[in-house]
Design a protein around this motif. Structure first.
Motif, PDB file in Angstrom:
ATOM      1  N   UNK A   1       0.833  -1.199   0.000  1.00  0.00           N
ATOM      2  CA  UNK A   1       0.000   0.000   0.000  1.00  0.00           C
ATOM      3  C   UNK A   1       0.868   1.250   0.000  1.00  0.00           C
ATOM      4  N   UNK A   2       0.364   2.339  -0.567  1.00  0.00           N
ATOM      5  CA  UNK A   2       1.050   3.621  -0.462  1.00  0.00           C
ATOM      6  C   UNK A   2       0.864   4.156   0.958  1.00  0.00           C
ATOM      7  N   UNK A   3       1.699   5.107   1.408  1.00  0.00           N
ATOM      8  CA  UNK A   3       1.627   5.583   2.795  1.00  0.00           C
ATOM      9  C   UNK A   3       0.254   6.118   3.200  1.00  0.00           C
ATOM     10  N   UNK A   4      -0.445   6.809   2.298  1.00  0.00           N
ATOM     11  CA  UNK A   4      -1.748   7.366   2.635  1.00  0.00           C
ATOM     12  C   UNK A   4      -2.772   6.253   2.889  1.00  0.00           C
ATOM     13  N   UNK A   5      -2.816   5.275   1.999  1.00  0.00           N
ATOM     14  CA  UNK A   5      -3.752   4.169   2.163  1.00  0.00           C
ATOM     15  C   UNK A   5      -3.399   3.341   3.388  1.00  0.00           C
ATOM     16  N   UNK A   6      -2.101   3.150   3.611  1.00  0.00           N
ATOM     17  CA  UNK A   6      -1.671   2.407   4.795  1.00  0.00           C
ATOM     18  C   UNK A   6      -2.093   3.134   6.065  1.00  0.00           C
ATOM     19  N   UNK A   7      -1.949   4.464   6.089  1.00  0.00           N
ATOM     20  CA  UNK A   7      -2.372   5.232   7.257  1.00  0.00           C
ATOM     21  C   UNK A   7      -3.860   5.115   7.506  1.00  0.00           C
ATOM     22  N   UNK A   8      -4.651   5.150   6.450  1.00  0.00           N
ATOM     23  CA  UNK A   8      -6.103   5.011   6.589  1.00  0.00           C
ATOM     24  C   UNK A   8      -6.464   3.622   7.101  1.00  0.00           C
ATOM     25  N   UNK A   9      -5.756   2.615   6.614  1.00  0.00           N
ATOM     26  CA  UNK A   9      -6.030   1.242   7.045  1.00  0.00           C
ATOM     27  C   UNK A   9      -5.686   1.052   8.518  1.00  0.00           C
ATOM     28  N   UNK A  10      -4.527   1.570   8.922  1.00  0.00           N
ATOM     29  CA  UNK A  10      -4.080   1.413  10.300  1.00  0.00           C
ATOM     30  C   UNK A  10      -5.031   2.106  11.270  1.00  0.00           C
ATOM     31  N   UNK A  11      -5.395   3.347  10.974  1.00  0.00           N
ATOM     32  CA  UNK A  11      -6.216   4.111  11.914  1.00  0.00           C
ATOM     33  C   UNK A  11      -7.691   3.717  11.882  1.00  0.00           C
ATOM     34  N   UNK A  12      -8.075   2.866  10.951  1.00  0.00           N
ATOM     35  CA  UNK A  12      -9.450   2.365  10.937  1.00  0.00           C
ATOM     36  C   UNK A  12      -9.590   1.057  11.705  1.00  0.00           C
ATOM     37  N   UNK A  13      -8.470   0.552  12.243  1.00  0.00           N
ATOM     38  CA  UNK A  13      -8.508  -0.677  13.034  1.00  0.00           C
ATOM     39  C   UNK A  13      -9.043  -0.361  14.435  1.00  0.00           C
ATOM     40  N   UNK A  14     -10.248  -0.834  14.721  1.00  0.00           N
ATOM     41  CA  UNK A  14     -10.884  -0.526  16.011  1.00  0.00           C
ATOM     42  C   UNK A  14     -10.049  -1.023  17.190  1.00  0.00           C
ATOM     43  N   UNK A  15      -9.489  -2.226  17.070  1.00  0.00           N
ATOM     44  CA  UNK A  15      -8.735  -2.779  18.192  1.00  0.00           C
ATOM     45  C   UNK A  15      -7.495  -1.953  18.498  1.00  0.00           C
ATOM     46  N   UNK A  16      -6.882  -1.368  17.450  1.00  0.00           N
ATOM     47  CA  UNK A  16      -5.696  -0.546  17.662  1.00  0.00           C
ATOM     48  C   UNK A  16      -6.070   0.773  18.328  1.00  0.00           C
ATOM     49  N   UNK A  17      -7.173   1.361  17.895  1.00  0.00           N
ATOM     50  CA  UNK A  17      -7.629   2.602  18.520  1.00  0.00           C
ATOM     51  C   UNK A  17      -7.962   2.370  19.993  1.00  0.00           C
TER      52      UNK A  17
END
Length: 323
Positions: free
Chosen positions: A120-136
């Motif tokens: 993934x590109x950095x922008x898409x990766x950032x969106x994927x990471x921060x959309x993880x409920x368990x991580x939040x």
């Protein structure tokens, strides 16, 4: 970095080693974090091996050029995610470090998340990471939302200083700066394996960056992401006791006691962070009002606030009304 909008449920994170260590524990990572008050070799040697440095600084915006003479590396082959929501930069800095440490044990959830973002590109990766409920939820575990809302009270908006977490670490023979607000990782050049290794180069870069701020500025915090010393100390203690080396065993026991005391302090402070003090504060104010001590205390507080506001105005900072 913190901000007023677009936090998407992510809470502010305190720059505290106990908070970061608990986050790492929840991610299944056997590393810990310690405050660094100096970058001199003697101080850094106490925490070896250090895998990354997490740097907190006052964000002032401005130039999009790389900091401290580095060069953007748009072809960076490692893990790099953009910060797409406010307040997530602490955990994002940690992930940008963990994703580039080879052979690092991680929880199954974190491993799956990192593997899922490969390519993934950095922008898409950032969106994927921060959309993880368990991580939040792991991020917010020690930063509970405020139980008191000031919305709707018509209070004037005040701008607060924004602080931002980034990470420095070694990767493929060079020292990299991973900043989720930058378009690409910043390469600060190669380092020599001998001596202090990558930390010598990182010291130069960080000190140069701090040097761009006014003399005496203290808006910085530096954390070391390093191996947990407890397993090695416990193993060394057994070896020293088996060999009958009482002096070495005594020294190791002192270090173990200090480490365990530090963990106990972290656990106590983290328990305080989880607690809701609204009920306690309400009961205290009610008791003070009943005993007649509330009004005198308010008078003292107002005088202190006047002094504080006057100092802020002397420094040219915006200040709230005295009332």
């Amino acid at each position: 970095m913190s901000g007023e909008d677009d936090s998407s449920g992510w809470q502010l994170t305190e720059s505290d080693p106990g908070v970061f260590t608990q986050l790492l524990k929840s991610l299944g990572v056997p590393l810990i974090v310690d405050d660094l008050y100096s970058l001199d070799p003697a101080t850094l040697s106490d925490f070896q091996p250090i895998h990354a440095l997490v740097f907190l600084f006052k964000w002032v915006g401005g130039s999009s050029e790389p900091s401290s003479g580095g060069q953007y590396d748009p072809e960076f082959p490692g893990f790099f995610a953009h910060q797409v929501v406010n307040n997530a930069c602490a955990t994002l800095a940690v992930l940008n470090a963990l994703g580039n440490i080879p052979d690092l044990p991680k929880s199954e959830q974190l491993t799956d998340l990192i593997n899922f973002t490969v390519g993934m590109d950095p922008q898409t990766r950032g969106m994927t990471v921060t959309s993880a409920d368990w991580l939040r939820e792991a991020h917010n575990a020690l930063s509970p939302p405020s139980a008191i809302s000031l919305d709707g009270l018509g209070l004037p908006k005040t701008s607060e200083d924004a602080y931002h977490f980034i990470v420095y670490l070694p990767f493929m023979g060079g020292v990299y700066e991973l900043d989720g607000l930058r378009p690409s990782p910043v390469q600060h050049g190669p380092y020599e394996e001998k001596g202090e290794g990558w930390l010598s180069k990182a010291r130069e870069v960080i000190e140069a960056r701090i040097g761009t701020y006014p003399p005496g500025a203290l808006e910085f915090s530096l954390l070391a992401l390093h191996e947990d010393p407890l397993p090695l100390l416990e193993k060394s203690l057994v070896e020293a006791q088996t060999a009958g080396n009482h002096a070495a065993a005594e020294e190791i026991m002192i270090r173990l006691a200090n480490e365990n005391a530090k963990r106990e302090q972290w656990a106590f402070e983290n328990s305080l962070r989880r607690h809701n003090y609204v009920g306690f504060v309400h009961a205290l104010l009610a008791a003070m009002a009943k005993s007649g001590t509330l009004e005198p205390a308010k008078g003292v507080a107002k005088e202190k606030m006047k002094v504080r506001i006057a100092k802020m105005k002397e420094r040219g900072e915006s200040a709230m009304d005295e009332d």
